[in-house]
Motif scaffolding. Structure first.
Motif, mmCIF file in Angstrom:
data_model
loop_
_atom_site.group_PDB
_atom_site.id
_atom_site.type_symbol
_atom_site.label_atom_id
_atom_site.label_comp_id
_atom_site.label_asym_id
_atom_site.label_seq_id
_atom_site.Cartn_x
_atom_site.Cartn_y
_atom_site.Cartn_z
ATOM 1 N N GLY A 168 0.704 -1.280 0.133
ATOM 2 C CA GLY A 168 0.160 0.139 -0.218
ATOM 3 C C GLY A 168 0.811 1.295 0.185
ATOM 4 O O GLY A 168 0.454 2.420 -0.431
ATOM 5 N N GLY A 169 2.193 1.127 0.426
ATOM 6 C CA GLY A 169 2.855 2.297 0.579
ATOM 7 C C GLY A 169 3.490 2.485 -0.967
ATOM 8 O O GLY A 169 4.566 3.588 -0.604
ATOM 9 N N ILE A 170 3.559 1.793 -1.598
ATOM 10 C CA ILE A 170 4.424 1.831 -2.920
ATOM 11 C C ILE A 170 3.875 1.618 -4.213
ATOM 12 O O ILE A 170 4.218 2.042 -5.346
ATOM 13 C CB ILE A 170 5.889 0.956 -2.382
ATOM 14 N N ALA A 171 2.966 0.857 -4.242
ATOM 15 C CA ALA A 171 2.121 0.126 -5.125
ATOM 16 C C ALA A 171 1.440 1.203 -6.291
ATOM 17 O O ALA A 171 1.416 1.186 -7.562
ATOM 18 C CB ALA A 171 1.303 -0.934 -4.915
ATOM 19 N N THR A 236 2.469 12.477 -2.283
ATOM 20 C CA THR A 236 2.486 12.807 -0.994
ATOM 21 C C THR A 236 1.910 11.907 0.140
ATOM 22 O O THR A 236 1.031 11.097 -0.122
ATOM 23 C CB THR A 236 1.519 14.012 -0.945
ATOM 24 N N SER A 237 2.503 11.771 1.197
ATOM 25 C CA SER A 237 1.981 11.233 2.198
ATOM 26 C C SER A 237 1.582 11.752 3.515
ATOM 27 O O SER A 237 2.083 13.067 3.588
ATOM 28 C CB SER A 237 3.109 10.095 2.964
ATOM 29 N N GLY A 238 0.711 11.319 4.068
ATOM 30 C CA GLY A 238 0.267 12.263 5.396
ATOM 31 C C GLY A 238 -0.855 11.583 6.336
ATOM 32 O O GLY A 238 -1.008 10.172 5.889
ATOM 33 N N CYS A 281 9.521 7.442 -5.312
ATOM 34 C CA CYS A 281 8.815 8.485 -4.551
ATOM 35 C C CYS A 281 7.781 8.094 -3.531
ATOM 36 O O CYS A 281 7.646 8.783 -2.455
ATOM 37 C CB CYS A 281 8.216 9.464 -5.639
ATOM 38 N N ASP A 282 6.948 7.062 -3.894
ATOM 39 C CA ASP A 282 5.841 6.820 -3.055
ATOM 40 C C ASP A 282 6.508 6.403 -1.718
ATOM 41 O O ASP A 282 6.251 6.499 -0.756
ATOM 42 C CB ASP A 282 4.836 5.622 -3.696
ATOM 43 N N ALA A 283 7.618 5.306 -1.833
ATOM 44 C CA ALA A 283 8.148 4.454 -0.800
ATOM 45 C C ALA A 283 8.753 5.680 0.144
ATOM 46 O O ALA A 283 8.726 5.517 1.316
ATOM 47 C CB ALA A 283 8.960 3.520 -1.315
ATOM 48 N N LEU A 284 9.468 6.556 -0.605
ATOM 49 C CA LEU A 284 10.202 7.564 0.292
ATOM 50 C C LEU A 284 9.469 8.449 0.917
ATOM 51 O O LEU A 284 9.716 8.738 2.198
ATOM 52 C CB LEU A 284 11.116 8.403 -0.743
ATOM 53 N N SER A 285 8.074 8.840 0.233
ATOM 54 C CA SER A 285 7.248 9.767 0.941
ATOM 55 C C SER A 285 6.771 9.014 2.269
ATOM 56 O O SER A 285 6.513 9.755 3.394
ATOM 57 C CB SER A 285 6.075 10.270 0.251
ATOM 58 N N THR A 286 6.492 7.806 2.357
ATOM 59 C CA THR A 286 5.942 7.005 3.450
ATOM 60 C C THR A 286 7.187 7.155 4.455
ATOM 61 O O THR A 286 6.956 7.182 5.712
ATOM 62 C CB THR A 286 5.287 5.519 3.118
ATOM 63 N N ALA A 287 8.234 6.643 3.924
ATOM 64 C CA ALA A 287 9.461 6.542 5.025
ATOM 65 C C ALA A 287 9.775 7.828 5.372
ATOM 66 O O ALA A 287 9.993 7.716 6.876
ATOM 67 C CB ALA A 287 10.740 6.040 4.194
HETATM 68 MG MG MG Z 1 3.943 5.827 -0.241
#
Ligand code: MG
Ligand code: FAD
Length: 343
Positions: A168-171, A236-238, A281-287
């Protein structure tokens, strides 16, 4: 060319110039095709210039393939099988994404960890029953979270006993990569894909201006800023969409710190990562949401290759130099002065 010949050739020259202009999309805007879909529990919109419906059909088919393969809830998909049997043969998408996920886990010292799912479940984020698990339960589940215990060999993945994976944090970022590649190879001149707030831009806008991408206000309604930029992904993650408020009045968000087993509390409202690789970008925003502003900036200084826009709980906006001049605060944040993250 004498005067008479030039006189005769003039209409042809003017027509050729008009066609060249029109071809670049500056005179007659290219045909705009649009599609709105629902997948991966989010509304997805695709706007493509110079495309026909067949390209959008191809995008829709790719999204449905990715969802069926990568969702934890699609019984016959790779990730659901992996979680059930603790091993699975991998499709090319799943293999690529698991490799990418593990690589980001290593780079972020485990702040990003797709094996965090038992804790995401315990906090109720996979159901409608949000809860604060007792400390003993968190301690027990933390023992199941460790990306180093995911083995990848000869196109197969294996998990340790009791472990579960969740992409869910990268796909969604990867879906942005896949759709961008489809649109590019179909020769569309420009396109924008919005995967529930994750935005992927292909090519240059038909009017020749920058793409303008809104970052949601993570502390209320409307938007916090607009980013003006070229081709690439903005992710963006939040904790402002999937969260609950405990009886203690605290906000508990869906991004779990794999170090503590509790929702990340690093002082951020949102982290936006802009770059060329959507999955990364997705995985890094979560990290980074787990790591906090200081550690995210240190990571950027060490690795680079992407831009960062960070909004902190004390309502400050920080941006890396590559995007800093292109961040326009808006809405409730309109009067906020953006600070540049020093190199
Ligand atoms: Mg993410
Ligand atoms: P991001 O910050 O990108 O990711 C947060 C998500 O990653 C969390 O929701 C959690 O699942 C996981 N996570 C939490 N902490 C960490 C961590 N430290 N490291 C790594 N990962 C972490 N939602 C539904 O409600 N129903 C569905 O059927 C459904 N199907 C989906 C199918 C697919 C293929 C995908 C990609 C998503 C699906 N989702 C579904 C949404 C999903 O469950 C996540 O909530 C969503 O992807 C969150 O994305 P985000 O961009 O908001 O946040």
């Amino acid at each position: 060319m004498n005067g008479r010949k030039l006189y005769l050739a003039l209409p042809v020259i003017i027509l050729a110039a008009l066609l060249a202009f029109a071809h670049r999309g500056r005179f007659f805007p290219p045909r705009e095709a649009e599609r709105t879909l629902f997948a991966m529990d989010t509304v997805i919109s695709i706007t493509a210039y110079g495309a026909d419906d067949a390209v959008l059909d191809e995008c829709a088919a790719a999204l449905s393939r990715l969802e069926n393969d990568l969702s934890v809830t699609k019984e016959s998909g790779t990730i659901a099988r992996l979680n059930r049997d603790k091993q699975a043969e991998l499709t090319p998408d799943a293999e690529l994404l698991l490799k990418e996920a593990i690589s980001v886990s290593k780079m972020t010292g485990g702040a990003f960890d797709i094996s965090v799912r038992p804790l995401v479940k315990a906090w109720g984020f996979t159901s409608d029953e949000r809860r604060i698990p007792p400390d003993a339960e968190i301690e027990r589940l933390l023992k199941l979270v460790d990306y180093r215990k995911i083995s990848l060999e000869n196109g197969r993945a294996k998990l340790g006993a009791g472990m579960e994976a969740d992409l869910g944090g990268i796909a969604k970022g990867y879906a942005g990569d896949v759709l961008s590649a489809i649109l590019r190879s179909a020769g569309v001149s420009a396109a924008v894909v919005n995967l529930g707030g994750n935005v992927s831009c292909v090519g240059a806008k038909p009017d020749g201006k920058s793409w303008r991408i809104a970052v949601k206000n993570p502390a209320g309604d409307g938007i916090a800023c607009i980013l003006e930029k070229g081709e690439g992904h903005v992710i963006t993650s939040g904790a402002y969409e999937r969260f609950f408020t405990g009886e203690d009045g605290k906000i508990y968000g869906h991004i779990i710190d794999p170090g503590t087993g509790r929702p990340a509390g690093s002082g951020l409202l949102s982290v936006t990562v802009a770059g060329k690789n959507g999955a990364m970008c997705d995985a890094l925003s979560t990290a980074f949401f787990v790591m906090g502003a200081g550690a995210a900036a240190d990571f950027w200084r060490e690795h680079g290759g992407f831009e960062l826009v960070i909004i902190t709980k004390d309502r400050k906006i920080f941006a890396t130099p590559g995007i800093f001049p292109h961040v326009v605060p808006a809405g409730d944040f309109a009067s906020v002065k953006v600070s540049e993250i020093p190199r």
